[in-house]
Design a protein around this motif. Structure first.
Motif, mmCIF file in Angstrom:
data_model
loop_
_atom_site.group_PDB
_atom_site.id
_atom_site.type_symbol
_atom_site.label_atom_id
_atom_site.label_comp_id
_atom_site.label_asym_id
_atom_site.label_seq_id
_atom_site.Cartn_x
_atom_site.Cartn_y
_atom_site.Cartn_z
ATOM 1 N N GLN A 1 0.795 -1.138 0.084
ATOM 2 C CA GLN A 1 -0.046 -0.011 -0.056
ATOM 3 C C GLN A 1 0.825 1.269 0.094
ATOM 4 O O GLN A 1 0.554 2.348 -0.679
ATOM 5 C CB GLN A 1 -1.076 -0.314 1.279
ATOM 6 C CG GLN A 1 -1.923 1.158 1.320
ATOM 7 C CD GLN A 1 -2.833 1.253 -0.076
ATOM 8 O OE1 GLN A 1 -3.487 0.039 -0.309
ATOM 9 N NE2 GLN A 1 -3.230 2.224 -0.453
ATOM 10 N N ASP B 1 3.795 1.722 -1.394
ATOM 11 C CA ASP B 1 4.026 1.813 -2.794
ATOM 12 C C ASP B 1 3.126 2.425 -3.593
ATOM 13 O O ASP B 1 3.336 3.250 -4.435
ATOM 14 C CB ASP B 1 4.551 0.433 -3.084
ATOM 15 C CG ASP B 1 5.500 0.645 -4.501
ATOM 16 O OD1 ASP B 1 6.468 1.442 -4.486
ATOM 17 O OD2 ASP B 1 5.453 -0.399 -5.573
ATOM 18 N N ARG B 2 2.215 1.975 -3.721
ATOM 19 C CA ARG B 2 0.720 2.672 -4.235
ATOM 20 C C ARG B 2 0.647 3.957 -4.056
ATOM 21 O O ARG B 2 0.252 4.825 -4.763
ATOM 22 C CB ARG B 2 -0.388 1.885 -4.252
ATOM 23 C CG ARG B 2 -0.258 0.207 -4.857
ATOM 24 C CD ARG B 2 -1.845 -0.334 -5.006
ATOM 25 N NE ARG B 2 -2.047 -0.666 -3.478
ATOM 26 C CZ ARG B 2 -1.750 -1.948 -2.978
ATOM 27 N NH1 ARG B 2 -1.060 -2.701 -3.578
ATOM 28 N NH2 ARG B 2 -2.185 -2.347 -1.890
ATOM 29 N N ASP B 3 0.595 4.255 -2.466
ATOM 30 C CA ASP B 3 0.399 5.615 -1.971
ATOM 31 C C ASP B 3 1.345 6.562 -2.803
ATOM 32 O O ASP B 3 1.063 7.973 -3.012
ATOM 33 C CB ASP B 3 0.734 5.692 -0.476
ATOM 34 C CG ASP B 3 -0.805 5.209 -0.021
ATOM 35 O OD1 ASP B 3 -1.532 4.909 -0.719
ATOM 36 O OD2 ASP B 3 -0.844 5.045 1.276
ATOM 37 N N PHE C 1 3.122 6.063 -5.581
ATOM 38 C CA PHE C 1 3.044 6.214 -6.867
ATOM 39 C C PHE C 1 1.797 7.282 -7.155
ATOM 40 O O PHE C 1 1.733 7.999 -8.267
ATOM 41 C CB PHE C 1 2.795 4.870 -7.645
ATOM 42 C CG PHE C 1 2.734 4.967 -9.089
ATOM 43 C CD1 PHE C 1 3.685 5.082 -9.806
ATOM 44 C CD2 PHE C 1 1.239 4.815 -9.516
ATOM 45 C CE1 PHE C 1 3.623 4.936 -11.279
ATOM 46 C CE2 PHE C 1 1.278 4.742 -10.968
ATOM 47 C CZ PHE C 1 2.452 4.982 -11.875
ATOM 48 N N ASN C 2 0.656 7.246 -6.328
ATOM 49 C CA ASN C 2 -0.392 7.799 -6.730
ATOM 50 C C ASN C 2 -0.553 9.393 -6.357
ATOM 51 O O ASN C 2 -1.275 9.951 -6.491
ATOM 52 C CB ASN C 2 -1.628 7.275 -5.963
ATOM 53 C CG ASN C 2 -2.083 6.025 -6.920
ATOM 54 O OD1 ASN C 2 -1.568 5.750 -8.254
ATOM 55 N ND2 ASN C 2 -2.430 5.034 -6.327
ATOM 56 N N ALA C 3 0.608 9.790 -5.274
ATOM 57 C CA ALA C 3 0.535 10.917 -4.763
ATOM 58 C C ALA C 3 0.781 12.248 -5.710
ATOM 59 O O ALA C 3 1.600 12.065 -6.897
ATOM 60 C CB ALA C 3 1.683 11.220 -3.939
ATOM 61 N N GLN C 4 -0.167 12.887 -5.909
ATOM 62 C CA GLN C 4 -0.177 14.135 -7.139
ATOM 63 C C GLN C 4 0.535 15.177 -6.843
ATOM 64 O O GLN C 4 0.967 15.999 -7.422
ATOM 65 C CB GLN C 4 -1.705 14.513 -7.156
ATOM 66 C CG GLN C 4 -2.752 13.313 -7.667
ATOM 67 C CD GLN C 4 -2.232 12.855 -8.968
ATOM 68 O OE1 GLN C 4 -2.008 13.833 -9.756
ATOM 69 N NE2 GLN C 4 -2.206 11.712 -9.123
ATOM 70 N N GLN D 1 1.968 15.277 -0.567
ATOM 71 C CA GLN D 1 1.251 14.158 -0.380
ATOM 72 C C GLN D 1 2.249 13.090 -0.539
ATOM 73 O O GLN D 1 2.251 11.901 0.397
ATOM 74 C CB GLN D 1 0.359 13.999 -1.628
ATOM 75 C CG GLN D 1 -0.956 14.718 -1.509
ATOM 76 C CD GLN D 1 -1.883 14.637 -2.809
ATOM 77 O OE1 GLN D 1 -1.410 14.514 -3.795
ATOM 78 N NE2 GLN D 1 -3.294 14.590 -2.377
ATOM 79 N N ALA D 2 3.239 13.419 -1.515
ATOM 80 C CA ALA D 2 4.320 12.318 -1.523
ATOM 81 C C ALA D 2 5.242 12.266 -0.222
ATOM 82 O O ALA D 2 5.503 11.062 0.338
ATOM 83 C CB ALA D 2 5.230 12.689 -2.730
#
Length: 52
Positions: free
Chosen positions: A9, A11-13, A15-18, A22-23
């Motif tokens: 999760q 890793d997905r978070d 990758f999806n951080a805009q 957020q990252a």
């Protein structure tokens, strides 16, 4: 030992951080999750993490 779902999760978070903020937050959460996972591995292997 298989990696727990919460590490996937992370890793997905990341990758999806805009946005950078957020990252950064996702990375902090992942770091804490990885520390938890490391402690679990040490305990399972009987390693005293305090001596490391």
């Amino acid at each position: 030992m298989a990696l727990p779902e919460y590490l996937y999760q992370c890793d997905r978070d990341l990758f999806n951080a805009q946005k950078y903020s957020q990252a950064t937050e996702a990375l902090k959460a992942c770091e804490l999750d990885f520390q938890l996972f490391t402690e679990q591995v040490y305990q399972a292997e009987g390693i005293d993490s305090e001596s490391l």
